[in-house]
Structure formats: C-alpha cells, structure tokens
Scaffold this motif. Structure first.
Motif, PDB file in Angstrom:
ATOM      1  N   ILE A 135       0.837  -1.204   0.000  1.00 12.84           N
ATOM      2  CA  ILE A 135       0.000   0.000   0.000  1.00 12.84           C
ATOM      3  C   ILE A 135       0.870   1.252   0.000  1.00 12.84           C
ATOM      4  N   LEU A 136       1.984   1.221   0.725  1.00  9.83           N
ATOM      5  CA  LEU A 136       2.855   2.388   0.828  1.00  9.83           C
ATOM      6  C   LEU A 136       3.671   2.639  -0.427  1.00  9.83           C
ATOM      7  N   THR A 137       3.783   1.641  -1.307  1.00  8.63           N
ATOM      8  CA  THR A 137       4.614   1.800  -2.506  1.00  8.63           C
ATOM      9  C   THR A 137       3.878   1.493  -3.808  1.00  8.63           C
ATOM     10  N   GLY A 138       2.660   0.974  -3.739  1.00 10.94           N
ATOM     11  CA  GLY A 138       1.964   0.504  -4.930  1.00 10.94           C
ATOM     12  C   GLY A 138       1.157   1.573  -5.656  1.00 10.94           C
ATOM     13  N   SER A 139       0.687   1.180  -6.844  1.00 14.79           N
ATOM     14  CA  SER A 139      -0.195   2.009  -7.666  1.00 14.79           C
ATOM     15  C   SER A 139      -1.515   1.265  -7.807  1.00 14.79           C
ATOM     16  N   PHE A 140      -2.623   1.943  -7.494  1.00 16.02           N
ATOM     17  CA  PHE A 140      -3.907   1.263  -7.421  1.00 16.02           C
ATOM     18  C   PHE A 140      -5.011   1.979  -8.179  1.00 16.02           C
ATOM     19  N   ALA A 141      -6.016   1.192  -8.548  1.00 11.33           N
ATOM     20  CA  ALA A 141      -7.228   1.706  -9.194  1.00 11.33           C
ATOM     21  C   ALA A 141      -8.413   0.954  -8.618  1.00 11.33           C
ATOM     22  N   ILE A 142      -9.602   1.478  -8.882  1.00 12.40           N
ATOM     23  CA  ILE A 142     -10.830   0.840  -8.415  1.00 12.40           C
ATOM     24  C   ILE A 142     -11.832   0.854  -9.570  1.00 12.40           C
ATOM     25  N   PRO A 143     -12.619  -0.203  -9.716  1.00  9.68           N
ATOM     26  CA  PRO A 143     -13.614  -0.222 -10.796  1.00  9.68           C
ATOM     27  C   PRO A 143     -14.684   0.852 -10.593  1.00  9.68           C
ATOM     28  N   LEU A 144     -15.112   1.471 -11.684  1.00  6.94           N
ATOM     29  CA  LEU A 144     -16.169   2.476 -11.637  1.00  6.94           C
ATOM     30  C   LEU A 144     -17.551   1.841 -11.509  1.00  6.94           C
ATOM     31  N   ALA A 145     -17.712   0.611 -11.975  1.00  7.07           N
ATOM     32  CA  ALA A 145     -19.030  -0.040 -12.058  1.00  7.07           C
ATOM     33  C   ALA A 145     -19.854   0.011 -10.773  1.00  7.07           C
ATOM     34  N   PRO A 146     -19.312  -0.304  -9.596  1.00  8.67           N
ATOM     35  CA  PRO A 146     -20.153  -0.264  -8.387  1.00  8.67           C
ATOM     36  C   PRO A 146     -20.701   1.129  -8.081  1.00  8.67           C
ATOM     37  N   PHE A 147     -19.918   2.148  -8.374  1.00  8.84           N
ATOM     38  CA  PHE A 147     -20.373   3.515  -8.113  1.00  8.84           C
ATOM     39  C   PHE A 147     -21.466   3.916  -9.107  1.00  8.84           C
ATOM     40  N   LEU A 148     -21.289   3.496 -10.365  1.00  9.59           N
ATOM     41  CA  LEU A 148     -22.343   3.763 -11.360  1.00  9.59           C
ATOM     42  C   LEU A 148     -23.645   3.090 -10.957  1.00  9.59           C
ATOM     43  N   LYS A 149     -23.533   1.845 -10.541  1.00  7.87           N
ATOM     44  CA  LYS A 149     -24.725   1.099 -10.140  1.00  7.87           C
ATOM     45  C   LYS A 149     -25.437   1.799  -8.980  1.00  7.87           C
ATOM     46  N   ASN A 150     -24.669   2.260  -7.992  1.00 10.71           N
ATOM     47  CA  ASN A 150     -25.261   2.925  -6.828  1.00 10.71           C
ATOM     48  C   ASN A 150     -25.898   4.269  -7.164  1.00 10.71           C
ATOM     49  N   SER A 151     -25.422   4.925  -8.205  1.00 12.16           N
ATOM     50  CA  SER A 151     -26.019   6.205  -8.597  1.00 12.16           C
ATOM     51  C   SER A 151     -27.341   6.010  -9.328  1.00 12.16           C
ATOM     52  N   GLU A 152     -27.614   4.795  -9.763  1.00  8.38           N
ATOM     53  CA  GLU A 152     -28.838   4.429 -10.481  1.00  8.38           C
ATOM     54  C   GLU A 152     -29.122   5.369 -11.649  1.00  8.38           C
ATOM     55  N   PRO A 153     -28.326   5.222 -12.743  1.00  7.85           N
ATOM     56  CA  PRO A 153     -28.585   6.046 -13.926  1.00  7.85           C
ATOM     57  C   PRO A 153     -30.024   5.861 -14.414  1.00  7.85           C
ATOM     58  N   LYS A 154     -30.606   6.948 -14.867  1.00  2.00           N
ATOM     59  CA  LYS A 154     -31.975   6.894 -15.381  1.00  2.00           C
ATOM     60  C   LYS A 154     -31.996   6.083 -16.676  1.00  2.00           C
ATOM     61  N   SER A 155     -33.144   5.525 -17.011  1.00  2.00           N
ATOM     62  CA  SER A 155     -33.251   4.663 -18.192  1.00  2.00           C
ATOM     63  C   SER A 155     -32.922   5.417 -19.480  1.00  2.00           C
ATOM     64  N   SER A 156     -33.061   6.725 -19.469  1.00  2.00           N
ATOM     65  CA  SER A 156     -32.750   7.527 -20.654  1.00  2.00           C
ATOM     66  C   SER A 156     -31.248   7.813 -20.801  1.00  2.00           C
ATOM     67  N   ASP A 207       2.707   4.856  -6.933  1.00  2.00           N
ATOM     68  CA  ASP A 207       3.887   4.697  -6.074  1.00  2.00           C
ATOM     69  C   ASP A 207       3.588   5.054  -4.624  1.00  2.00           C
ATOM     70  N   GLY A 208       2.395   4.665  -4.165  1.00  2.00           N
ATOM     71  CA  GLY A 208       2.008   4.872  -2.776  1.00  2.00           C
ATOM     72  C   GLY A 208       1.524   6.270  -2.437  1.00  2.00           C
ATOM     73  N   LYS A 209       1.419   7.130  -3.436  1.00  2.00           N
ATOM     74  CA  LYS A 209       1.009   8.520  -3.196  1.00  2.00           C
ATOM     75  C   LYS A 209      -0.287   8.830  -3.952  1.00  2.00           C
ATOM     76  N   PRO A 210      -1.144   9.686  -3.377  1.00  2.00           N
ATOM     77  CA  PRO A 210      -2.341  10.113  -4.109  1.00  2.00           C
ATOM     78  C   PRO A 210      -1.940  10.910  -5.352  1.00  2.00           C
ATOM     79  N   LEU A 211      -2.808  10.953  -6.331  1.00  2.00           N
ATOM     80  CA  LEU A 211      -2.535  11.664  -7.579  1.00  2.00           C
ATOM     81  C   LEU A 211      -2.842  13.156  -7.396  1.00  2.00           C
TER      82      LEU A 211
END
Length: 151
Positions: free
Chosen positions: A67-88, A118-122
């Motif tokens: 965690i202190l030295t790595g580079s990480f990402a997170i999937p967007l899909a769960p956040f999109l699902k929770n926002s519940e995009p409208k059918s349009s 590299d363990g630091k925020p962007l």
C-alpha cells in the motif's frame, strides 16, 4: 483542485466520491499487474476473504508495504450502479480541467479509476486517472478527472 469527485447528471442519486479512502477498499486492483493478465482482470472478485491463513502476520506486513509503494485503481461499475442512472441515460462523460471525454454508458462499466501511484495520491494530475479495462490507454490515461456526468 478538489480531491472530491461527483457522479451527477441523469441519475437517481448524485454520489460524492473521495478517492483518498479507496486505499482501504477491498475492490482496489494493483495497476502494476492488472493489465498483464486480462483474464485475471475480467474475474476480479469483490468478496472479502473469510479465512485468514497462519501467515496472516507476515501477509499483513507485506500488504502494508504494498500500500505504501503501490499504484492502485478501483472499478467504476459499483459507483455507477449505486447512482442508479436513469433509463434515458446513454453516455458517461469524464470532466477534466479543459475538456470532457464522453463514452457510451455500457462501456463505462469497464473503467478503472486510478487513485494512487507509487504509494502517493494523484495530487498533481488527479484526483483520478481513467483507464480502460482492456489496457488500451494504459500508457496515456485520461488525467485530471474531477467529475463524472451521466447524460
């Protein structure tokens, strides 16, 4: 520049995201290895481990160093699902300082949001970078993303 990102637009619920908390999220993926094995990325498991092996203490130390030295990402899909995009809703736009990059909403479920290098925020060109799950933009991600707009 704010470190907070909002998902807004044609959604039932506007969501505020704080990338600084994702380092503790079990859904994070290691950017240094995730594009090497595409099959592995397709099968990202979001379940937490129920059984801790007898090597848990040394494993915890390894995870802390990672965690202190790595580079990480997170999937967007769960956040999109929770926002519940409208059918349009048909598009997702990533707002940067100077432009808006728009993709079809069904492709947005294949997006990774990088939040650490590299363990630091962007801080300089963040708060997040957008990577396509297939790795096609792994050497030139969308940077300085400070908003996600559903339309």
């Amino acid at each position: 520049m704010s470190d907070i990102i909002q998902i807004k637009g044609s959604v039932q619920f506007e969501i505020t995201l704080d990338p600084s908390t994702w380092i503790f999220d079990d859904r994070k993926v290691d950017l240094s290895t995730c594009f090497q094995d595409q099959n592995n990325l397709d099968e990202i498991q979001f379940e937490t481990e129920l059984y801790r092996p007898p090597t848990a203490k040394s494993e915890q130390k390894f995870q802390k160093e990672k965690i202190l030295t790595g580079s990480f990402a997170i999937p967007l899909a769960p956040f999109l699902k929770n926002s519940e995009p409208k059918s349009s809703a048909t598009f997702v736009s990533f707002q940067t300082n100077d432009e808006k990059i728009t993709i079809p909403i069904h492709d947005a479920e294949k997006i990774l949001l990088a939040f650490s290098k590299d363990g630091k925020p962007l801080k300089d060109d963040g708060p997040v970078h957008v990577y396509y799950k297939d790795g096609s933009n792994q050497h030139s991600p969308i940077k300085r993303v400070d908003g996600i707009i559903i339309s």
